[in-house]
Design a protein around this motif. Sequence first.
Motif, PDB file in Angstrom:
ATOM      1  N   PRO A  70       0.805  -1.229   0.000  1.00  0.00           N
ATOM      2  CA  PRO A  70       0.000   0.000   0.000  1.00  0.00           C
ATOM      3  C   PRO A  70       0.837   1.278   0.000  1.00  0.00           C
ATOM      4  O   PRO A  70       0.304   2.366  -0.107  1.00  0.00           O
ATOM      5  N   HIS A  71       2.162   1.154   0.063  1.00  0.00           N
ATOM      6  CA  HIS A  71       3.045   2.319   0.106  1.00  0.00           C
ATOM      7  C   HIS A  71       3.407   2.846  -1.279  1.00  0.00           C
ATOM      8  O   HIS A  71       3.832   3.988  -1.416  1.00  0.00           O
ATOM      9  N   SER A  72       3.283   1.998  -2.301  1.00  0.00           N
ATOM     10  CA  SER A  72       3.741   2.376  -3.641  1.00  0.00           C
ATOM     11  C   SER A  72       2.790   1.849  -4.710  1.00  0.00           C
ATOM     12  O   SER A  72       2.559   0.645  -4.791  1.00  0.00           O
ATOM     13  N   TYR A  73       2.268   2.768  -5.521  1.00  0.00           N
ATOM     14  CA  TYR A  73       1.415   2.420  -6.652  1.00  0.00           C
ATOM     15  C   TYR A  73       2.205   2.735  -7.915  1.00  0.00           C
ATOM     16  O   TYR A  73       2.333   3.890  -8.310  1.00  0.00           O
ATOM     17  N   ARG A  74       2.765   1.707  -8.531  1.00  0.00           N
ATOM     18  CA  ARG A  74       3.647   1.881  -9.684  1.00  0.00           C
ATOM     19  C   ARG A  74       2.822   2.002 -10.963  1.00  0.00           C
ATOM     20  O   ARG A  74       1.867   1.264 -11.169  1.00  0.00           O
ATOM     21  N   LYS A  75       3.200   2.947 -11.807  1.00  0.00           N
ATOM     22  CA  LYS A  75       2.445   3.267 -13.024  1.00  0.00           C
ATOM     23  C   LYS A  75       3.312   3.038 -14.252  1.00  0.00           C
ATOM     24  O   LYS A  75       4.502   3.362 -14.249  1.00  0.00           O
ATOM     25  N   TRP A  76       2.698   2.525 -15.310  1.00  0.00           N
ATOM     26  CA  TRP A  76       3.412   2.269 -16.557  1.00  0.00           C
ATOM     27  C   TRP A  76       2.462   2.425 -17.727  1.00  0.00           C
ATOM     28  O   TRP A  76       1.240   2.448 -17.573  1.00  0.00           O
ATOM     29  N   CYS A  77       3.028   2.516 -18.937  1.00  0.00           N
ATOM     30  CA  CYS A  77       2.248   2.592 -20.166  1.00  0.00           C
ATOM     31  C   CYS A  77       1.817   1.183 -20.558  1.00  0.00           C
ATOM     32  O   CYS A  77       2.648   0.277 -20.655  1.00  0.00           O
ATOM     33  N   ARG A  78       0.539   1.010 -20.822  1.00  0.00           N
ATOM     34  CA  ARG A  78       0.020  -0.311 -21.211  1.00  0.00           C
ATOM     35  C   ARG A  78       0.428  -0.707 -22.625  1.00  0.00           C
ATOM     36  O   ARG A  78       0.358  -1.876 -22.977  1.00  0.00           O
ATOM     37  N   THR A  79       0.858   0.224 -23.455  1.00  0.00           N
ATOM     38  CA  THR A  79       1.281  -0.092 -24.821  1.00  0.00           C
ATOM     39  C   THR A  79       2.712  -0.605 -24.849  1.00  0.00           C
ATOM     40  O   THR A  79       2.982  -1.685 -25.358  1.00  0.00           O
ATOM     41  N   CYS A  80       3.645   0.170 -24.298  1.00  0.00           N
ATOM     42  CA  CYS A  80       5.070  -0.198 -24.401  1.00  0.00           C
ATOM     43  C   CYS A  80       5.644  -0.796 -23.124  1.00  0.00           C
ATOM     44  O   CYS A  80       6.745  -1.332 -23.140  1.00  0.00           O
ATOM     45  N   GLY A  81       4.920  -0.696 -22.013  1.00  0.00           N
ATOM     46  CA  GLY A  81       5.432  -1.192 -20.740  1.00  0.00           C
ATOM     47  C   GLY A  81       6.387  -0.229 -20.066  1.00  0.00           C
ATOM     48  O   GLY A  81       6.921  -0.529 -19.004  1.00  0.00           O
ATOM     49  N   GLY A  82       6.612   0.937 -20.687  1.00  0.00           N
ATOM     50  CA  GLY A  82       7.537   1.916 -20.113  1.00  0.00           C
ATOM     51  C   GLY A  82       7.061   2.429 -18.773  1.00  0.00           C
ATOM     52  O   GLY A  82       5.902   2.797 -18.608  1.00  0.00           O
ATOM     53  N   HIS A  83       7.965   2.457 -17.804  1.00  0.00           N
ATOM     54  CA  HIS A  83       7.635   2.909 -16.464  1.00  0.00           C
ATOM     55  C   HIS A  83       7.559   4.430 -16.434  1.00  0.00           C
ATOM     56  O   HIS A  83       8.331   5.115 -17.111  1.00  0.00           O
ATOM     57  N   LEU A  84       6.634   4.950 -15.638  1.00  0.00           N
ATOM     58  CA  LEU A  84       6.359   6.380 -15.589  1.00  0.00           C
ATOM     59  C   LEU A  84       6.539   6.988 -14.205  1.00  0.00           C
ATOM     60  O   LEU A  84       7.342   7.892 -14.027  1.00  0.00           O
ATOM     61  N   PHE A  85       5.751   6.514 -13.247  1.00  0.00           N
ATOM     62  CA  PHE A  85       5.699   7.120 -11.922  1.00  0.00           C
ATOM     63  C   PHE A  85       5.477   6.046 -10.864  1.00  0.00           C
ATOM     64  O   PHE A  85       5.064   4.935 -11.174  1.00  0.00           O
ATOM     65  N   THR A  86       5.664   6.453  -9.614  1.00  0.00           N
ATOM     66  CA  THR A  86       5.207   5.676  -8.470  1.00  0.00           C
ATOM     67  C   THR A  86       4.526   6.643  -7.522  1.00  0.00           C
ATOM     68  O   THR A  86       5.139   7.603  -7.055  1.00  0.00           O
ATOM     69  N   GLU A  87       3.245   6.411  -7.256  1.00  0.00           N
ATOM     70  CA  GLU A  87       2.526   7.208  -6.266  1.00  0.00           C
ATOM     71  C   GLU A  87       2.856   6.655  -4.889  1.00  0.00           C
ATOM     72  O   GLU A  87       2.854   5.442  -4.686  1.00  0.00           O
TER      73      GLU A  87
END
Length: 144
Positions: A70-87
Amino acid sequence: MNDASAYKGHCFCGTVEFTVHGEPAGMGYCHCESCRKWSAGPVNAFTLWKPDALDITQGADNIGTYNKTPHSYRKWCRTCGGHLFTEHPGLGLIDVYAAVIPDFPYEAGIHVHYPESALPMKDGLPKMKDLPMEMGGSGIHVAE
């Protein structure tokens, strides 16, 4: 938004685009095992921002989310899998990976979770056992 402090970023393929504006709350390197495995690299260069400093300008519906804890919500692009952010909801901050903001003048100020390092870095920056106290860590410094 002040254009002088606005930086555009995007995922690997460009489907997701965003802007960060203002100044980050912090910048540094994370050496924890979780960040290393997620990034498939020996270290994660992070920039921490208040949530309102991040604007998704394209592809918001193409962002996937995974949270191992619950400390980290990792975000990525669903097309390329490229990582973007972590909330980081408990901190009220978002880690926008430095590598996805190409023109941002990244300047690390700290190393966190340094004892877990797979790539020791002798750069004179403070090295933390975990996190600074104000971020819920022990605040303990370790040797370079």
